[in-house]
Each structure stands twice: as structure tokens, then as C-alpha cells.
Design a protein around this motif. Structure first.
Motif, short mmCIF file in Angstrom:
data_model
loop_
_atom_site.label_atom_id
_atom_site.label_comp_id
_atom_site.label_asym_id
_atom_site.label_seq_id
_atom_site.Cartn_x
_atom_site.Cartn_y
_atom_site.Cartn_z
N GLY A 88 0.79 -1.22 0.00
CA GLY A 88 0.00 0.00 0.00
C GLY A 88 0.82 1.27 0.00
N ASP A 89 0.24 2.31 -0.56
CA ASP A 89 0.85 3.63 -0.52
C ASP A 89 -0.24 4.64 -0.14
OD1 ASP A 89 -0.68 4.04 -2.85
OD2 ASP A 89 1.02 3.72 -4.17
N GLU A 90 0.13 5.91 -0.09
CA GLU A 90 -0.83 6.93 0.33
C GLU A 90 -2.00 7.06 -0.64
OE1 GLU A 90 0.83 10.69 1.50
OE2 GLU A 90 2.50 9.69 2.50
N GLN A 91 -1.76 6.86 -1.92
CA GLN A 91 -2.84 6.94 -2.90
C GLN A 91 -3.86 5.82 -2.67
OE1 GLN A 91 -1.50 6.97 -6.95
NE2 GLN A 91 -3.56 7.02 -7.79
N MET A 92 -3.38 4.61 -2.42
CA MET A 92 -4.27 3.48 -2.11
C MET A 92 -5.05 3.76 -0.84
SD MET A 92 -2.62 -0.23 -2.55
CE MET A 92 -1.97 -0.76 -4.09
N GLN A 93 -4.37 4.29 0.15
CA GLN A 93 -5.01 4.59 1.43
C GLN A 93 -6.14 5.61 1.23
OE1 GLN A 93 -2.37 6.10 4.46
NE2 GLN A 93 -3.88 5.79 6.06
N ARG A 94 -5.86 6.67 0.50
CA ARG A 94 -6.88 7.69 0.22
C ARG A 94 -8.06 7.08 -0.52
NH1 ARG A 94 -3.11 11.76 -1.73
NH2 ARG A 94 -2.54 10.42 -2.26
N TYR A 95 -7.77 6.26 -1.52
CA TYR A 95 -8.82 5.61 -2.30
C TYR A 95 -9.74 4.79 -1.38
CZ TYR A 95 -11.01 2.63 -5.84
OH TYR A 95 -11.92 1.96 -6.63
N ALA A 96 -9.14 3.98 -0.51
CA ALA A 96 -9.91 3.13 0.39
C ALA A 96 -10.77 3.96 1.35
CB ALA A 96 -8.98 2.22 1.18
N LEU A 97 -10.17 4.94 1.97
CA LEU A 97 -10.88 5.74 2.95
C LEU A 97 -11.96 6.61 2.31
CD1 LEU A 97 -7.90 6.72 5.28
CD2 LEU A 97 -9.59 4.89 5.60
N ASP A 98 -11.69 7.14 1.11
CA ASP A 98 -12.68 7.94 0.40
C ASP A 98 -13.91 7.13 0.02
OD1 ASP A 98 -11.09 10.18 0.60
OD2 ASP A 98 -10.43 10.14 -1.50
#
Length: 127
Positions: A88-98
Motif C-alpha cells: 500500500g501507498d498513500e494513494q491506495m489509502q486515500r482511495y480506500a478511505l474515500d
């Protein structure tokens, strides 16, 4: 006596499934493990019985994100999802949380952080 809340774990790594299952059971939860998204979806009671799901992003076959979208589109009431990933990276994290995930944790998983997220989600009455 109340039954412990069931947590479904979806990860294609047997050691991760068994490690998380043992940890959560020692904390008083009931667990059920699946090696793939397809295995979870093939179990008729898996989604209805789960109070929370822990899903790896990178799975063989259907990805964790694809599973999450399927659950959101087809389940009457979806349990909260905590994503885990070794890639995971920050982009994946943002995608999941959004998209409504409860949390996104990178492997190796911070156990205290995982348990805190689980307790908060189950206590909040979202299940």
C-alpha cells in the motif's frame, strides 16, 4: 451469554490469516478466514454473519478493492472493512478511505492500531 462478534479475514497468505485469526481470538472475537474474495462470496453466511471484515488489497483473483465494491453494491447492510496491504501507498489509502473503508493499515500490521480500529468500529454501532 452473548456470542463474540465475528470478524472475517480475507488474505491469500496462510500465515497472515492464521496470525490475525489467533490474535483476534485471543482478544475475544470469533473469526472466519478466507484465502480469496471468491471464497468469501461463495460462503452464503459469510457476509451476513460478519460484524467486520479485514481484507488484503492484493489477492489472487478478485482484488480487495473489487471485493469491497461488490459488497457495497450487493450486500443489504455491509459490515465495516479494514484494509491491510504489504504494497500500500498513500494513494491506495486515500482511495480506500474515500470509498468508506474504516481503516487502511500497512503490513507489518501494528497490532494495537488494528485492535483499536476494530474496537472503535464495533463499539460505534455501525454493524
Amino acid at each position: 451469554m452473548t456470542l463474540p462478534q465475528r470478524i472475517a479475514i480475507v488474505d491469500d497468505e496462510p500465515s497472515v490469516r492464521s496470525g490475525l485469526s489467533n490474535l483476534l481470538r485471543s482478544d475475544g472475537y470469533s473469526t472466519v478466514c478466507f484465502a480469496s474474495a471468491e471464497a468469501l462470496l461463495a460462503d452464503p453466511g459469510a457476509l451476513t454473519d460478519a460484524a467486520l471484515l479485514v481484507i488484503d488489497i492484493k489477492l489472487k483473483g478478485m482484488s480487495g478493492f473489487e471485493l469491497f465494491n461488490h459488497i457495497k453494491n450487493h450486500a443489504a447492510s455491509a459490515a465495516p472493512v479494514i484494509f491491510i496491504s504489504g504494497h500500500g501507498d498513500e494513494q491506495m489509502q486515500r482511495y480506500a478511505l474515500d470509498r468508506g473503508a474504516a481503516a487502511f493499515l500497512r503490513k507489518p500490521i501494528d497490532i494495537e492500531q488494528l485492535l483499536n480500529h476494530i474496537q472503535n468500529e464495533l463499539r460505534s454501532g455501525k454493524t
